[in-house]
Motif scaffolding. Structure first.
Motif, PDB file in Angstrom:
ATOM      1  N   GLN A  79    -111.874 -36.035   4.047  1.00  0.00           N
ATOM      2  CA  GLN A  79    -111.674 -36.640   2.839  1.00  0.00           C
ATOM      3  C   GLN A  79    -109.885 -36.856   2.748  1.00  0.00           C
ATOM      4  N   ARG A  80    -109.351 -35.418   3.910  1.00  0.00           N
ATOM      5  CA  ARG A  80    -107.715 -35.842   3.864  1.00  0.00           C
ATOM      6  C   ARG A  80    -107.129 -37.246   4.424  1.00  0.00           C
ATOM      7  N   THR A  81    -108.443 -37.693   6.146  1.00  0.00           N
ATOM      8  CA  THR A  81    -107.707 -38.525   6.445  1.00  0.00           C
ATOM      9  C   THR A  81    -108.655 -40.273   6.216  1.00  0.00           C
ATOM     10  N   SER A  82    -109.076 -40.412   5.323  1.00  0.00           N
ATOM     11  CA  SER A  82    -110.240 -41.302   4.724  1.00  0.00           C
ATOM     12  C   SER A  82    -109.174 -42.359   4.035  1.00  0.00           C
ATOM     13  N   PHE A  83    -109.110 -43.702   3.308  1.00  0.00           N
ATOM     14  CA  PHE A  83    -108.515 -44.405   3.264  1.00  0.00           C
ATOM     15  C   PHE A  83    -110.000 -44.766   2.247  1.00  0.00           C
ATOM     16  N   THR A  84    -108.808 -45.508   0.388  1.00  0.00           N
ATOM     17  CA  THR A  84    -109.901 -46.384   0.129  1.00  0.00           C
ATOM     18  C   THR A  84    -110.835 -47.759   0.781  1.00  0.00           C
ATOM     19  N   PRO A  85    -111.250 -47.804  -0.368  1.00  0.00           N
ATOM     20  CA  PRO A  85    -111.789 -49.491   0.294  1.00  0.00           C
ATOM     21  C   PRO A  85    -110.945 -50.729   0.009  1.00  0.00           C
ATOM     22  N   ASN A  86    -110.243 -50.789  -0.846  1.00  0.00           N
ATOM     23  CA  ASN A  86    -108.880 -51.430  -0.746  1.00  0.00           C
ATOM     24  C   ASN A  86    -108.155 -51.761   0.052  1.00  0.00           C
ATOM     25  N   GLN A  87    -107.831 -50.412   1.057  1.00  0.00           N
ATOM     26  CA  GLN A  87    -106.762 -50.041   1.357  1.00  0.00           C
ATOM     27  C   GLN A  87    -107.545 -50.364   2.812  1.00  0.00           C
ATOM     28  N   TRP A  88    -108.864 -49.884   2.949  1.00  0.00           N
ATOM     29  CA  TRP A  88    -109.449 -51.038   3.942  1.00  0.00           C
ATOM     30  C   TRP A  88    -109.253 -52.139   4.318  1.00  0.00           C
ATOM     31  N   LEU A  89    -109.386 -52.705   3.084  1.00  0.00           N
ATOM     32  CA  LEU A  89    -109.062 -54.262   3.176  1.00  0.00           C
ATOM     33  C   LEU A  89    -107.550 -55.265   3.916  1.00  0.00           C
ATOM     34  N   GLU A  90    -107.456 -54.494   2.598  1.00  0.00           N
ATOM     35  CA  GLU A  90    -105.254 -54.320   3.178  1.00  0.00           C
ATOM     36  C   GLU A  90    -105.523 -53.901   4.742  1.00  0.00           C
ATOM     37  N   LEU A  91    -105.874 -53.091   5.480  1.00  0.00           N
ATOM     38  CA  LEU A  91    -105.879 -53.051   6.784  1.00  0.00           C
ATOM     39  C   LEU A  91    -105.616 -54.561   7.255  1.00  0.00           C
ATOM     40  N   SER A  92    -107.122 -54.915   7.246  1.00  0.00           N
ATOM     41  CA  SER A  92    -107.502 -55.675   7.771  1.00  0.00           C
ATOM     42  C   SER A  92    -107.419 -56.960   7.406  1.00  0.00           C
ATOM     43  N   LYS A  93    -106.386 -56.965   6.386  1.00  0.00           N
ATOM     44  CA  LYS A  93    -105.773 -58.146   6.394  1.00  0.00           C
ATOM     45  C   LYS A  93    -104.068 -57.949   7.177  1.00  0.00           C
ATOM     46  N   HIS A  94    -103.454 -56.825   7.365  1.00  0.00           N
ATOM     47  CA  HIS A  94    -102.909 -56.920   7.724  1.00  0.00           C
ATOM     48  C   HIS A  94    -102.312 -57.222   9.242  1.00  0.00           C
ATOM     49  N   ALA A  95    -103.974 -57.256   9.830  1.00  0.00           N
ATOM     50  CA  ALA A  95    -104.715 -56.585  11.034  1.00  0.00           C
ATOM     51  C   ALA A  95    -105.053 -59.247  11.368  1.00  0.00           C
ATOM     52  N   ASN A  96    -105.210 -59.023  10.837  1.00  0.00           N
ATOM     53  CA  ASN A  96    -105.496 -60.707  10.541  1.00  0.00           C
ATOM     54  C   ASN A  96    -104.149 -61.456  10.841  1.00  0.00           C
ATOM     55  N   GLN A  97    -103.692 -60.940   9.987  1.00  0.00           N
ATOM     56  CA  GLN A  97    -101.849 -60.993   9.517  1.00  0.00           C
ATOM     57  C   GLN A  97    -101.408 -61.616  11.063  1.00  0.00           C
ATOM     58  N   LYS A  98    -101.526 -60.126  11.836  1.00  0.00           N
ATOM     59  CA  LYS A  98    -100.862 -60.292  13.204  1.00  0.00           C
ATOM     60  C   LYS A  98    -101.674 -60.903  14.531  1.00  0.00           C
ATOM     61  N   ASP A  99    -102.642 -61.478  14.104  1.00  0.00           N
ATOM     62  CA  ASP A  99    -103.573 -61.893  14.837  1.00  0.00           C
ATOM     63  C   ASP A  99    -104.643 -61.492  15.813  1.00  0.00           C
ATOM     64  N   LEU A 100    -104.358 -59.878  15.364  1.00  0.00           N
ATOM     65  CA  LEU A 100    -105.718 -59.075  16.059  1.00  0.00           C
ATOM     66  C   LEU A 100    -106.672 -58.990  15.086  1.00  0.00           C
ATOM     67  N   ILE A 101    -108.124 -59.200  15.965  1.00  0.00           N
ATOM     68  CA  ILE A 101    -109.529 -59.023  15.608  1.00  0.00           C
ATOM     69  C   ILE A 101    -109.499 -56.799  14.891  1.00  0.00           C
ATOM     70  N   PHE A 102    -109.860 -57.238  13.676  1.00  0.00           N
ATOM     71  CA  PHE A 102    -110.404 -55.668  13.048  1.00  0.00           C
ATOM     72  C   PHE A 102    -111.674 -55.312  12.800  1.00  0.00           C
ATOM     73  N   LEU A 103    -111.510 -54.134  13.943  1.00  0.00           N
ATOM     74  CA  LEU A 103    -112.488 -53.462  13.988  1.00  0.00           C
ATOM     75  C   LEU A 103    -112.160 -51.938  13.292  1.00  0.00           C
ATOM     76  N   SER A 104    -113.596 -50.972  13.064  1.00  0.00           N
ATOM     77  CA  SER A 104    -113.871 -50.295  13.214  1.00  0.00           C
ATOM     78  C   SER A 104    -115.391 -49.274  12.921  1.00  0.00           C
ATOM     79  N   SER A 105    -115.949 -48.277  13.354  1.00  0.00           N
ATOM     80  CA  SER A 105    -117.146 -47.968  13.594  1.00  0.00           C
ATOM     81  C   SER A 105    -117.388 -46.913  12.393  1.00  0.00           C
TER      82      SER A 105
END
Length: 309
Positions: A79-105
């Motif tokens: 619970q303490r170390t998780s993110f909301t769906p919108n926060q995950w989306l923003e992380l994904s967008k940030h990665a893509n902006q940096k030309d990184l492929i975004f993955l998560s298990s």
């Protein structure tokens, strides 16, 4: 196999995944900082772990309580170390902006649903989940490559999961892994990399937890298709995987090595052709037959009068 715009082919270039996992310790700012650092180091992809406490854990699990003293059980830790769906989306967008492929298990159906809505190009299945056929089935329905870690798997178990995925029309890749944190060098299992290539004829590579760059360099030399390494800003900071991670200077060195190895592999040299091109240089570097000292014209030359210079 393709992941995003990257063709997985270790003979050309190894696909390098920087694994953050829970190194952010629940700080969204730290998670974004990891994206910037991974991009600067030169990796191809960044990977997190998507844990949803309500879907994944009961209240009586004590795993990782001793890690921080903040959590009463594993449920509270996730619970303490998780993110909301919108926060995950923003992380994904940030990665893509940096030309990184975004993955998560993912570790639950809910995590798969969340990541599917974000849209990820491949699915990483951790060593503890390759026995979870219910999770695999849900991932297969999403489509896309499936990257399997085998840190606790026997050959029989590896055979079973790969056969299962292929029969279902899936697209698997397989990673040698040893579930020890950190992994001693004598437990890394470089021999298994060649065995994976020989047995399965699917993309393969190494997921390393040694906290040193040496297994990564060896995996590059073995023409591994994929390489996954845990990363941290500093191995001395708090975190469940810090001692098993590379710092960003080491990751940058591995990424530079990947480009250098790729340059050498993809430019084979023809020995005869190269020798012809170096003929003028050969004249400079090789010996010429010379007199030891001045001799009159007409002298019959013998070996003792000659020298190579």
């Amino acid at each position: 196999m393709r992941i995003g715009n990257f063709e997985i082919n270790g003979a050309k270039k190894t696909f390098i995944i920087a694994e953050v996992a829970q190194a952010h310790d629940g700080s969204l700012g730290q998670a974004h900082s990891y994206i910037d650092a991974v991009a600067k180091a030169g990796a191809d992809a960044i990977k997190f772990q998507t844990h949803i406490a309500e879907a994944e854990s009961t209240l009586d699990e004590n795993f990782r309580i001793s890690m921080s003293g903040q959590d009463q059980n594993r449920y509270e830790y996730w619970q303490r170390t998780s993110f909301t769906p919108n926060q995950w989306l923003e992380l994904s967008k940030h990665a893509n902006q940096k030309d990184l492929i975004f993955l998560s298990s993912p570790f639950s159906k809910e995590a798969i649903d969340l990541l599917s809505k974000i849209g990820i190009p491949a699915w990483k299945v951790g060593s503890g989940e390759v026995f979870n056929f219910s999770l695999i089935d849900l991932i297969l329905k999403q489509g896309g490559p499936i990257l399997l870690s085998t840190g606790m798997s026997s050959w029989e178990e590896i055979n079973k999961i790969i056969e299962y995925i292929l029969e279902k029309g899936g697209d698997p890749a397989i990673l040698q892994c040893t579930t020890q944190y950190p992994t001693p060098l004598n437990e890394v299992g470089l021999n298994i990399l060649k065995e994976l290539q020989k047995r399965y004829h699917i993309p393969s590579g190494l997921s390393d937890h040694s906290g040193t760059p040496w297994p990564s360099l060896a995996a590059l030399a073995y023409e591994s298709d994929l390489l996954e390494v845990h990363v941290t800003f500093d191995r001395s900071i708090y975190g469940p995987d810090s001692s098993s991670s590379l710092n960003f200077s080491e990751l940058n060195m591995i990424c530079k090595a990947n480009k250098a190895f790729s340059e050498m592999r993809n430019n084979p040299v023809d020995k005869d052709s190269k020798a012809n091109k170096l003929n003028a240089t050969k004249q400079l570097f090789t010996k010429s037959l010379s007199l030891k000292y001045d001799l009159p014209s007409g002298t019959l030359l013998t070996e003792d009068l000659l020298v190579l210079k």
